[in-house]
Structure formats: structure tokens, C-alpha cells
Design an enzyme around this catalytic site. Sequence first.
Site, mmCIF file in Angstrom:
data_model
loop_
_atom_site.group_PDB
_atom_site.id
_atom_site.type_symbol
_atom_site.label_atom_id
_atom_site.label_comp_id
_atom_site.label_asym_id
_atom_site.label_seq_id
_atom_site.Cartn_x
_atom_site.Cartn_y
_atom_site.Cartn_z
ATOM 1 N N TRP A 1 -34.531 5.942 -23.966
ATOM 2 C CA TRP A 1 -33.416 4.993 -23.904
ATOM 3 C C TRP A 1 -32.208 5.589 -23.197
ATOM 4 O O TRP A 1 -31.922 6.773 -23.322
ATOM 5 C CB TRP A 1 -33.027 4.595 -25.330
ATOM 6 N N ASN B 1 -27.917 4.343 -22.393
ATOM 7 C CA ASN B 1 -26.846 3.345 -22.276
ATOM 8 C C ASN B 1 -25.615 3.992 -21.648
ATOM 9 O O ASN B 1 -25.745 4.575 -20.571
ATOM 10 C CB ASN B 1 -26.599 2.571 -23.575
ATOM 11 N N ASP B 2 -24.473 3.929 -22.240
ATOM 12 C CA ASP B 2 -23.195 4.222 -21.574
ATOM 13 C C ASP B 2 -23.187 5.494 -20.721
ATOM 14 O O ASP B 2 -23.614 6.561 -21.196
ATOM 15 C CB ASP B 2 -22.085 4.402 -22.605
ATOM 16 N N TRP C 1 -32.640 2.192 -28.952
ATOM 17 C CA TRP C 1 -31.440 2.930 -29.326
ATOM 18 C C TRP C 1 -31.733 3.757 -30.569
ATOM 19 O O TRP C 1 -32.357 3.290 -31.522
ATOM 20 C CB TRP C 1 -30.309 1.932 -29.591
ATOM 21 N N ASP D 1 -15.223 7.052 -28.258
ATOM 22 C CA ASP D 1 -15.260 7.050 -26.790
ATOM 23 C C ASP D 1 -14.022 7.690 -26.162
ATOM 24 O O ASP D 1 -13.297 7.055 -25.393
ATOM 25 C CB ASP D 1 -15.439 5.622 -26.247
ATOM 26 N N GLU E 1 -14.129 -0.892 -26.552
ATOM 27 C CA GLU E 1 -14.950 0.296 -26.358
ATOM 28 C C GLU E 1 -14.693 0.931 -24.997
ATOM 29 O O GLU E 1 -14.172 0.302 -24.076
ATOM 30 C CB GLU E 1 -16.440 -0.066 -26.475
#
Length: 478
Positions: A25, A27-28, A52, A153, A209
Amino acid sequence: MTNEQIQITNDRYRLGYHVMPKSGWINDPNGFCYFNEYYHIFYQHYPYSPEWGPMHWGHARSKDLVHWEDLPIALTPGSTEDKDGCFSGSAIVKDDTLYLFYTGHHYYGDNDPDHFWQNQNMAYSTDGVNFTKYENNPIIESEPEDNTHHFRDPKVWEDNGKYYMILGSQGKDGLGRVILYQSDNLKEWDYIGDIAKSESIEKEGFMWECPDFFSLNNKDILLCSPQGIEQQGKEYLNLFQTGYFLGHLNEEKTTFSHDRFIELDYGHDFYAAQTTTTPDGRRILIGWMAMWESPMPEKEDGWAGALTLPRELVLLDNHLYMKPVDELKELRTQTLDSGHIYLEEATLLSKLSKQSSHIEVNLEHKFEERKEITTSFELKDASNQLLLSLNYDNQTNEFKLYRPDKDDSRFALISAKNTVELQIFIDKSSVEIFINGGEAVFTERYYTEDVPQVWINASDGVATNYDLYQLNEKAMQY
């Protein structure tokens, strides 16, 4: 939980020139920076499943923003300060050392995924490959008293000898906001307060975020990904949004006065963007090329998600343009076709379908004044089934992108012009469309096991120039 990285079982949707995980996986994007003559991009990663999971930091680097080299995982959760995940963050270079700042995620152990707490941590490296977690983590132990447990973040930058950190957060009133800290040494941080916050959940969301902050053309820009904004006409149609506020951070760095929130990319698959500055001063952005709750058919094959192409941000007339970095011309391995046609019927750009799924298509439509015309760009599979379409109306200056697999549309308005230019990057399962030098952008995933076909059409005659380029299918190396 297994400790063996999941394996790819089918490469039918694997991309050729985008950063994606070796498997598992993604993501960001995190920690986007330039260090020791390399661009570094990190990303949220779970290597043991295409779902995730406890977040790691995957890592890739590039000399030129085009050819990427996969590197060992940079951060692995499990330490006291990040027991349940190394969440998103940023990077900064100081004294020939690369520092990573990230959020430690912690569950209370009651099987409630929304019952957690978060802190902020640091790691460092002198070679840009091997990272050591700071022995005195966390550098920020808990959220401020006026905040909920949503506190993550970190984005760090330096200004006049001081270091600043913004965090995406949620105030006790349930509204999204960005909070600011200050430091002299990257280790001890003082809380300044919130510099900007949501007007209401409906208009600006309940959680902001992945914040980023920078200046262009003497304007300050807050980039973030609000959650919870309600659809307003043809705006804010994704589950969550990514966009920017244009404004001014006061000298005391306590208040960011700003205009309305503007979406940065109008496609279905764009979130959590992060920027860095190149050695020659350009502001470059990379985003996550997906969206939460998307089906991601590639999960069946042992992986999920990818990052966008790097894009240069340019501020013109208070509008943030997002265009492909110039370096991406190095992806071109050959010119497949180029020419001029008077477009007045459905036309197959057949060179695309005869070659591969890694193509750049450049189109230039020249409209006659006062002539009402709609044009279309369509991607179809081998059986002529529509994968996506992009229609333009020269009277309303509106683009409409339609995805049959989702059975819904996305929209973008551009300024009135007699010439409209499209620069389209097609990879094996992604399409990125840049309109008029990045005035509007659509980022999309698509899925077919066939080699796709590109069709263009017009409701009436339009003078059209086109160029087709074959692109490097192996720009991401493992």
C-alpha cells in the site's frame, strides 16, 4: 501479522514512470526534499498488504525528477513514540543532515480505530538512506489544550534563522485548522497557536490534513487537504479535497489572513499534496494519485496507489497554475506522430493504440470567434468501451470529465481563450491532464487490461495540432 513483504501477482496495471510501491500500500507523499544531489520522496506505506495498515515511510530518490530509484524503508513503526504508525510529515536539511519530522500514532487498545492519540517525532540521516530516530522523541509530546486528538502531518521550514512547524489539526470546536510551532534548534518547540481555521464544517471542513506553507510572487500560500467540505454546485465533489488558501502571514506569524479555499486538481484521484523547492528556486509538488474509499482494482495484484508526476506551481493573477515539470520531456523516447487536422468528426489517434500504454498526447485547439463548439477527448478500451471522457464547451469555458466506472463527473472552468492546449500523460492505469499550462488539472486512474485508444472529436470544425510521444516505461526502478 506477517513480516514478509507481499508479492506482485499481476503487472496488468503497473505504472511505468510514476512512483509506486514495490508492492503493498501507498498513500500520502512525505518528506519531499533535495539532499546530497538527489530529490527524495517518502510516502506512507504498508509493505505487508495492499490495504492501509501500520504506516511505514517508503522511500525513493531521483537525480532529475524523472528517473526514480526505490530505496529501503526509511521509518518503521514500533518504537515507544510511534507504536502504531509513522504517519505523514516533512523533511528539512540542516548542517549536511537530513531531518525527517513525522507523527507517531497510538491506539488505546480498545479496538476502536477512532480512539487514538498522536505526537510529533524526528529522525535524521547523513547519507539520505539510513535513518536514526531521535533519542529524545517525541519532540512534541501531545496536542495543545485547545485541540482534539487530531494532530498530525508536520511541515517544517526555516525563515531568518528560526524554524517553523505547522500541523493539520482540529480545534475543540470541531473545526479544521492549522496550528503553528516555533523552534531555534529543531528539537524544542514552542506553541504559537492556530494561524487559520475553518469557517464552518460545511464550507471548509472538520479536519485539515497535510498542510504545507510557502510563498510565490510575494503571496503566502497555505496548501492543505480539508475533510468534510460539503459539495457546492460543481465544486468539492470528492470525498475529501486538496487545495489552497492565498493570503498573508503577518510578521508575528500569528495570523494568516486569506481568501476562499480553491481546489488545486479537479480529478477524482488527487489528495495530500506536498511541495519542495528545487536548487534553481522552483516550487514543485507531488500528490497521492488516489482517493480514500476508492476501489483500487490493483489490490487484487498485491499493491495499491501511486504518486502523481512532479508539477511546478506558478502563481499568475492570484491563481495557482500546476504544470508538468520541464524535466518530464526527458521521458520521451520517440515521437510517434505529429500533425495538423481540421477536427470535425471522431478521430482515432491510432499511433497510441498501436504502441503502448505509456504516452504523452499534446493537443492544441484553435477556435473561431463566435462559433459555438464542443470538443472531446476520450479514452476507450479495445472493445470501444469508454474509460473516461473530457468535454470542453468554448461558450461556457467549462471542462467536464466523466468516469463511467464511477458514473459521475468532475468540472473545471478556465479563462476565455481562442486557443486551448491539453498536455496529457497516459500511463498504464493513470491519466493526468494539464490544461493551458496547468490552469486546470485532472488526475485520474483508469483500469483496462487492453491497450487503450485515444479519440478526439468536435461538434464543428476546429483547427487542431497534435503531437504524440512514446514515454519511458521503466523510469521507476526497483
